[in-house]
Design a protein around this motif. Structure first.
Motif, PDB file in Angstrom:
ATOM      1  N   VAL A 120       0.862  -1.182   0.000  1.00 52.61           N
ATOM      2  CA  VAL A 120       0.000   0.000   0.000  1.00 52.61           C
ATOM      3  C   VAL A 120       0.900   1.233   0.000  1.00 52.61           C
ATOM      4  O   VAL A 120       1.785   1.358   0.857  1.00 52.61           O
ATOM      5  CB  VAL A 120      -0.923   0.016   1.239  1.00 52.61           C
ATOM      6  CG1 VAL A 120      -1.754   1.285   1.283  1.00 52.61           C
ATOM      7  CG2 VAL A 120      -1.831  -1.218   1.242  1.00 52.61           C
ATOM      8  N   CYS A 155      -2.501  10.175  11.545  1.00 51.94           N
ATOM      9  CA  CYS A 155      -3.886  10.348  11.067  1.00 51.94           C
ATOM     10  C   CYS A 155      -4.469  11.612  11.660  1.00 51.94           C
ATOM     11  O   CYS A 155      -4.115  12.025  12.731  1.00 51.94           O
ATOM     12  CB  CYS A 155      -4.755   9.171  11.459  1.00 51.94           C
ATOM     13  SG  CYS A 155      -4.294   7.633  10.649  1.00 51.94           S
ATOM     14  N   ARG A 209       1.399   7.136   0.982  1.00 50.14           N
ATOM     15  CA  ARG A 209       0.471   8.267   0.955  1.00 50.14           C
ATOM     16  C   ARG A 209      -0.947   7.816   1.346  1.00 50.14           C
ATOM     17  O   ARG A 209      -1.785   8.631   1.701  1.00 50.14           O
ATOM     18  CB  ARG A 209       0.476   8.935  -0.417  1.00 50.14           C
ATOM     19  CG  ARG A 209      -0.107   8.093  -1.532  1.00 50.14           C
ATOM     20  CD  ARG A 209      -0.043   8.815  -2.873  1.00 50.14           C
ATOM     21  NE  ARG A 209      -0.533   7.973  -3.932  1.00 50.14           N
ATOM     22  CZ  ARG A 209       0.182   7.064  -4.584  1.00 50.14           C
ATOM     23  NH1 ARG A 209       1.458   6.897  -4.276  1.00 50.14           N
ATOM     24  NH2 ARG A 209      -0.360   6.326  -5.527  1.00 50.14           N
ATOM     25  N   ASN A 210      -1.202   6.530   1.301  1.00 48.13           N
ATOM     26  CA  ASN A 210      -2.506   5.974   1.664  1.00 48.13           C
ATOM     27  C   ASN A 210      -2.516   5.367   3.065  1.00 48.13           C
ATOM     28  O   ASN A 210      -3.483   4.732   3.451  1.00 48.13           O
ATOM     29  CB  ASN A 210      -2.932   4.913   0.656  1.00 48.13           C
ATOM     30  CG  ASN A 210      -3.128   5.483  -0.723  1.00 48.13           C
ATOM     31  OD1 ASN A 210      -3.411   6.664  -0.892  1.00 48.13           O
ATOM     32  ND2 ASN A 210      -2.961   4.658  -1.733  1.00 48.13           N
ATOM     33  N   CYS A 265      -1.899   6.048   7.208  1.00 47.92           N
ATOM     34  CA  CYS A 265      -1.651   6.925   8.341  1.00 47.92           C
ATOM     35  C   CYS A 265      -1.776   6.081   9.601  1.00 47.92           C
ATOM     36  O   CYS A 265      -2.397   5.026   9.592  1.00 47.92           O
ATOM     37  CB  CYS A 265      -2.607   8.119   8.363  1.00 47.92           C
ATOM     38  SG  CYS A 265      -4.322   7.738   8.714  1.00 47.92           S
TER      39      CYS A 265
END
Length: 79
Positions: free
Chosen positions: A15, A79, A18-19, A21
């Motif tokens: 993954v 996040c 950037r995707n 957190c």
């Protein structure tokens, strides 16, 4: 969210960061797989900087290596 161990850590290899957190109490646990073949597959999937971090702590063994705050933020955004 809490601990992410074993197979779910494989996601860091597939993954895009950037995707991904991480929450403040999130931590990743790395260890070797049940076979040498699968351990090599895990190792190959991890990004180079994660492999370096693991290597600096003795590599993948039967003992869990924990990547947690604040170090985890060097690799993943909050996040």
């Amino acid at each position: 969210m809490g601990p992410c161990v074993s197979a779910c850590t494989l996601l860091v290899g597939y993954v895009p960061r950037r995707n991904i957190c991480v929450m403040p109490n999130a931590y990743l646990g790395f260890h070797w797989a049940t076979t040498a073949f699968h351990t090599q597959e895990l190792w190959s999937a991890y990004p180079a900087d994660i492999r370096q971090w693991i290597s600096q702590r003795g590599g993948l063994t039967d003992q869990m290596i924990w990547l947690q705050a604040p170090t985890i933020y060097r690799y993943f955004r909050k996040c």
